[in-house]
Design an enzyme around this catalytic site. Structure first.
Site, PDB file in Angstrom:
ATOM      1  CG  HIS A  28      -2.085  -4.573  13.370  1.00 17.67           C
ATOM      2  ND1 HIS A  28      -2.869  -4.136  13.740  1.00 17.67           N
ATOM      3  CD2 HIS A  28      -1.434  -4.432  12.482  1.00 17.67           C
ATOM      4  CE1 HIS A  28      -3.124  -3.545  13.114  1.00 17.67           C
ATOM      5  NE2 HIS A  28      -2.125  -3.130  11.482  1.00 17.67           N
ATOM      6  CG  ASP A  41       2.384  -3.794  11.716  1.00 18.55           C
ATOM      7  OD1 ASP A  41       2.224  -5.044  11.124  1.00 18.55           O
ATOM      8  OD2 ASP A  41       1.258  -3.673  11.420  1.00 18.55           O
ATOM      9  CD  GLU A  91      -2.178  -2.874   7.818  1.00 23.81           C
ATOM     10  OE1 GLU A  91      -1.571  -2.417   8.595  1.00 23.81           O
ATOM     11  OE2 GLU A  91      -2.523  -2.141   6.948  1.00 23.81           O
ATOM     12  CG  ASP A 104      -0.579  -6.242   6.785  1.00 21.33           C
ATOM     13  OD1 ASP A 104      -1.422  -6.055   7.525  1.00 21.33           O
ATOM     14  OD2 ASP A 104       0.679  -6.612   7.262  1.00 21.33           O
ATOM     15  CG  HIS A 153      -0.286  -0.441   3.056  1.00 19.46           C
ATOM     16  ND1 HIS A 153       0.289   0.600   3.451  1.00 19.46           N
ATOM     17  CD2 HIS A 153      -0.819  -1.071   3.568  1.00 19.46           C
ATOM     18  CE1 HIS A 153       0.309   0.108   4.714  1.00 19.46           C
ATOM     19  NE2 HIS A 153      -0.570  -0.687   4.656  1.00 19.46           N
ATOM     20  CG  HIS A 184       0.422   1.000  11.904  1.00 17.07           C
ATOM     21  ND1 HIS A 184       0.681   1.124  11.369  1.00 17.07           N
ATOM     22  CD2 HIS A 184      -0.020   0.013  12.146  1.00 17.07           C
ATOM     23  CE1 HIS A 184       0.206   0.326  10.426  1.00 17.07           C
ATOM     24  NE2 HIS A 184       0.115  -0.187  10.705  1.00 17.07           N
ATOM     25  CG  HIS A 214       5.023  -7.361   8.737  1.00 15.80           C
ATOM     26  ND1 HIS A 214       4.764  -7.680   7.669  1.00 15.80           N
ATOM     27  CD2 HIS A 214       4.765  -6.332   9.038  1.00 15.80           C
ATOM     28  CE1 HIS A 214       3.783  -7.277   7.159  1.00 15.80           C
ATOM     29  NE2 HIS A 214       3.471  -6.557   8.881  1.00 15.80           N
ATOM     30  CE1 TYR A 236       6.455  -2.902   8.770  1.00 16.95           C
ATOM     31  CE2 TYR A 236       7.073  -2.020  10.977  1.00 16.95           C
ATOM     32  CZ  TYR A 236       5.772  -2.463  10.177  1.00 16.95           C
ATOM     33  OH  TYR A 236       4.441  -3.185   9.948  1.00 16.95           O
TER      34      TYR A 236
HETATM   35 FE1  FEO Z   1      -0.314  -2.573  10.065  1.00 18.59          FE
HETATM   36 FE2  FEO Z   1       2.063  -5.467   9.076  1.00 18.59          FE
HETATM   37  O1  FEO Z   1      -0.276  -4.453   9.237  1.00 18.59           O
END
Ligand code: FEO
Length: 404
Positions: free
Chosen positions: A79, A165, A81, A83, A25, A146, A225, A192
């Site tokens: 989280h 994250d 989000e 992903d 994104h 975040h 990640h 990051y």
């Molecule tokens: Fe905020 Fe890796 O998603």
């Protein structure tokens, strides 16, 4: 695909590598990324986080290599989000839709707003403990790190932190741990932080202080990640402390776009002037460099110097794009200066200075606008502007001002 890796006794990384992704994104992911997910096998079997929807089967295969997914007793969603949750609906069909999904209060709200269906969401309170047998999980809310729903899950017994994250890097490779990845991983971690967390730097500082005061033992940090920090988690914690204080180097970042090479010629002279003062410089053409790479250079640059020609009474579109992006990430305590060539109206420098004011940056020269093509005098003035910027940076450091 990863084979599941036992990262500590009875704890497995069952996540997936996304080798192909190059644009996350709007963030350039030249080395792909990973979606880590963790299976804890105790008296209860717990899955911490999931993966992107496209990797659902791979996650299920990885879990199945350890245990039948139907035997999982509960899931933790640190989280919302996608992903880390895209796989959740299909996953819960296999695990059992009645099994609890632990999340923060905002996680409960946000998961309901992402997924229809009847997930059995159980919201936790900050600091809540959950015994899973030999181990106890502690949930720590990390609002706005975040997303409003973000939280960490911590295993007290072993000092293992599942940090969502935070402390992550967009990286897919052979390495799964810091000791396998080497120094180079820090540039991914910096990128990051610069692109995902810089705007929440005060919250990161606060969180690190809370962790320090609590005396939490941290033997391993497992982000969702990239690599896991097991050899020396202090390295990434210290880096986060520096980045969240917005500490800089004696370095200027020059961004520019150019129409007929006039602003480019000015940029080179400004850079020479800065370098003449012994200050480091990066020059980045906003039309050629990705905004997320520009932001990475911004992370430790004391000065932001922007060059734009005037186009239709405004600044160049790509410069505007990058300025919007940088502004949103809220770099603080930095110097700024503008320059550019123009044909008749010449608003670019004024517009950039207004932007710098809005961003709360210290404008260290009024800026330099040159009509059409810079002549020798104009280039000399560009060099002088660079000298001034370099001197101001040196003064800031020499004064022993916090380099922030
Ligand atoms: Fe905020 Fe890796 O998603």
């Amino acid at each position: 695909m990863y084979k599941p890796v036992e990262i500590a006794k009875g704890i497995y990384n069952v996540g997936c590598r996304d080798w192909d992704i190059r644009d996350f994104h709007g963030y350039s992911t030249y080395q792909g990324t990973t979606y880590n997910a963790f299976l804890i096998v105790d008296e209860k079997i717990v899955l911490v986080d999931a993966v992107k929807k496209e990797f659902t089967q791979e996650l299920l295969d990885n879990i199945s290599a350890i245990v039948d997914p139907a035997k999982i007793d509960m899931v933790v969603s640190n989280h919302t989000e996608m992903d880390h949750t895209g796989a959740l609906p299909a996953l819960m069909d296999r695990i059992g839709i009645e099994k609890p999904v632990f999340c923060s209060k905002m996680g409960e709200k946000n998961l309901k707003e992402h997924f229809t269906g009847n997930l059995n969401l159980r919201s936790i309170t900050d600091g809540e403990d959950l015994s899973i047998g030999q181990r106890t999980l502690t949930f720590i809310e990390t609002k706005m790190l975040h997303w409003p729903d973000s939280m960490f899950t911590y295993i007290k017994n072993e000092g293992i932190l599942f940090s969502s994250d935070a402390f992550g890097q967009h990286y897919a490779g052979d390495a799964m741990f810091d000791d396998e990845a080497g120094e180079e991983i820090m540039s991914h971690a910096a990128k990051y932080f610069a692109n995902i967390l810089l705007n929440y730097a005060p919250r990161v500082e606060q969180l690190l202080a809370t962790v320090k005061d609590s005396g939490m033992k941290i033997s391993m940090i497992c982000p969702d990640h990239g690599i896991l920090w097991r050899k020396d988690p202090g390295v990434i914690i210290d880096a986060y402390a520096r980045w969240s204080r917005q500490e800089c180097e004696p370095k200027a970042l020059i961004l520019f776009d150019t129409m007929w090479e006039s602003t480019a010629a000015m940029a080179r002279q400004v850079a020479r002037g800065i370098e003449s003062q012994g200050v480091g410089v990066r020059i980045m053409n906003t039309r050629k460099c990705h905004r997320s790479d520009i932001m990475t250079e911004m992370l430790d640059s004391k000065a932001l110097v922007v060059g734009s020609p005037t186009l239709n009474n405004g600044i160049f579109p790509v410069v505007a794009d990058v300025m919007t992006y940088i502004k949103g990430l809220r770099p603080k305590n930095r110097m700024a200066a503008a320059f550019g060539s123009y044909g008749w109206s010449g608003e670019a420098v004024k517009i950039l200075n207004r932007e710098f004011e809005t961003m709360g940056l210290e404008i260290v020269t009024p800026g330099l606008a040159v009509k059409y093509v810079p002549d020798a005098d104009d280039l000399a003035r560009s060099f002088e502007m660079g000298e001034t910027i370099g001197q101001k940076i040196n003064t800031a450091f020499a004064k022993g001002k916090p380099i922030t």
